[in-house]
Design a protein around this motif. Structure first.
Motif, PDB file in Angstrom:
ATOM      1  N   VAL A 252      19.880  19.554  26.035  1.00  0.00           N
ATOM      2  CA  VAL A 252      18.504  19.132  25.859  1.00  0.00           C
ATOM      3  C   VAL A 252      18.102  19.423  24.338  1.00  0.00           C
ATOM      4  CG1 VAL A 252      16.221  19.435  26.905  1.00  0.00           C
ATOM      5  CG2 VAL A 252      18.201  19.610  28.338  1.00  0.00           C
TER       6      VAL A 252
ATOM      7  N   GLY B 174      18.277  14.062  28.366  1.00  0.00           N
ATOM      8  CA  GLY B 174      18.374  15.088  27.583  1.00  0.00           C
ATOM      9  C   GLY B 174      19.638  15.853  28.040  1.00  0.00           C
ATOM     10  N   GLY B 175      19.724  16.277  29.369  1.00  0.00           N
ATOM     11  CA  GLY B 175      20.672  17.139  29.758  1.00  0.00           C
ATOM     12  C   GLY B 175      21.868  16.371  30.383  1.00  0.00           C
TER      13      GLY B 175
ATOM     14  N   THR C 164      10.995  16.905  26.255  1.00  0.00           N
ATOM     15  CA  THR C 164      12.147  16.977  26.902  1.00  0.00           C
ATOM     16  C   THR C 164      12.112  17.724  28.067  1.00  0.00           C
ATOM     17  OG1 THR C 164      12.977  18.529  25.360  1.00  0.00           O
ATOM     18  CG2 THR C 164      13.555  16.404  24.760  1.00  0.00           C
TER      19      THR C 164
END
Length: 310
Positions: A104, A281-282, A229
């Motif tokens: 992230v 993001g992750g 994010t």
């Protein structure tokens, strides 16, 4: 004797996580489970644990599983889980804090650089046959001030990268302790007033919903860059759109939205100086494994504690 069930609100879980949970029956809810789906599965299998990747965990889901002892988030944000309802029912809520921090933080920095360097716009222009070297100037981040809101594992990692790029890092987090010396802890008013770019890394709560709004954006430097994010609810999207159109916000990079999946058509579509990604993001191979393992370990830790009490 039949195995106790673990409900996974997704279609899959990392093999490394499954290996840890081999003594349980794993029940998958599918790629896009809705609350009624989870209620039906919980009623059918009475899981002792739920690993949450997608959808909401409501009181109805909890009540459908009388044996439920733990709700384990496959990630760090637990805003999709009704935590007061879980507490009232004696169900522990856990999160895989820090498991996706590298992924992230990298996405946040990618969005910041994409905004500062006009990556998307210049790419589109180049593919259309233009050469804008004589007319375009990007933003140099070296020496600029970045405000980091939320200094957990992700925010700290982002701050470390920003510091390595010779940015001044100021941060707000009322719960943060033992911060590195390069993070200057400030209040939110200072974040708005002094930041050339602001990156959000805090959980969504009832207190900070719409933290970035018309008032706070007006308090920012003209031409600020906004990166999110974390959770879409942190931003008043209509206010951000207006600030982008007026030039108060020069550009924004968003990986999370108030409603997900983002509706189509959406006011953000085709908005210049707005870089969008679909809350990924992750979502990397490494983070997928790390979050799965952490979520599984959290389930086992809670269930083990319950068995000891018995």
């Amino acid at each position: 004797m039949s195995k106790q069930a673990i409900l996974v609100t997704a279609a899959d879980l990392a093999p490394q996580a499954l290996a840890l949970l081999q003594d349980f029956e794993i029940v998958y809810a599918g790629k896009t489970p809705q609350v009624p789906d989870l209620v039906a599965l919980a009623s059918r299998h009475d899981p002792v644990g739920i690993i949450v990747r997608y959808s909401q965990i409501t009181p109805e889901v909890m009540d459908a599983a009388p044996s439920l002892r733990v709700i384990s988030k496959h990630g760090s944000g637990t805003d999709t889980i009704d935590k007061p309802a879980a507490k009232a029912r004696g169900i522990e809520v856990t999160a895989a804090a820090g498991a996706n921090a590298p992924a992230v933080a990298e996405q946040a920095m990618t969005l910041l650089l994409a905004c500062a360097k006009s990556v998307v716009k210049l790419n589109e222009r180049m593919h259309a046959g233009y050469w804008d070297k004589a007319t375009h100037k990007s933003v140099e981040l070296c020496g600029r001030t970045v405000g980091v809101v939320g200094l957990g594992a992700i925010g700290r990692r982002f701050a470390r990268v920003a510091h390595a790029m010779d940015m001044r890092v100021i941060g707000f987090d009322p719960f943060a302790k033992d911060l590195p010396e390069y993070v200057e802890q400030v209040d939110l008013a200072t974040i708005w007033r002094e930041s050339d770019a602001i990156s959000l890394h805090c959980p969504l709560t009832s207190e900070n919903r719409a933290l970035v709004n018309a008032t706070t954006l007006a308090a920012c430097k003209k031409g600020v860059i906004i990166v999110n994010t974390a959770r879409g609810g942190l931003i008043d999207e209509a206010a951000l759109l207006q600030a982008l159109q007026s030039g108060q916000v020069a550009s924004a990079g968003l990986d999370s939205f108030a409603v997900e999946p983002m509706t189509a058509p959406h006011p953000f579509h085709h908005q210049p100086n707005l870089v969008l990604s679909p809350h990924i993001g992750g979502v990397t191979n490494d983070a997928y494994v790390n979050m799965g393992i952490a979520a599984a370990k959290n389930v086992l830790a809670v269930l083990g504690a319950h068995s000891l009490v018995r």
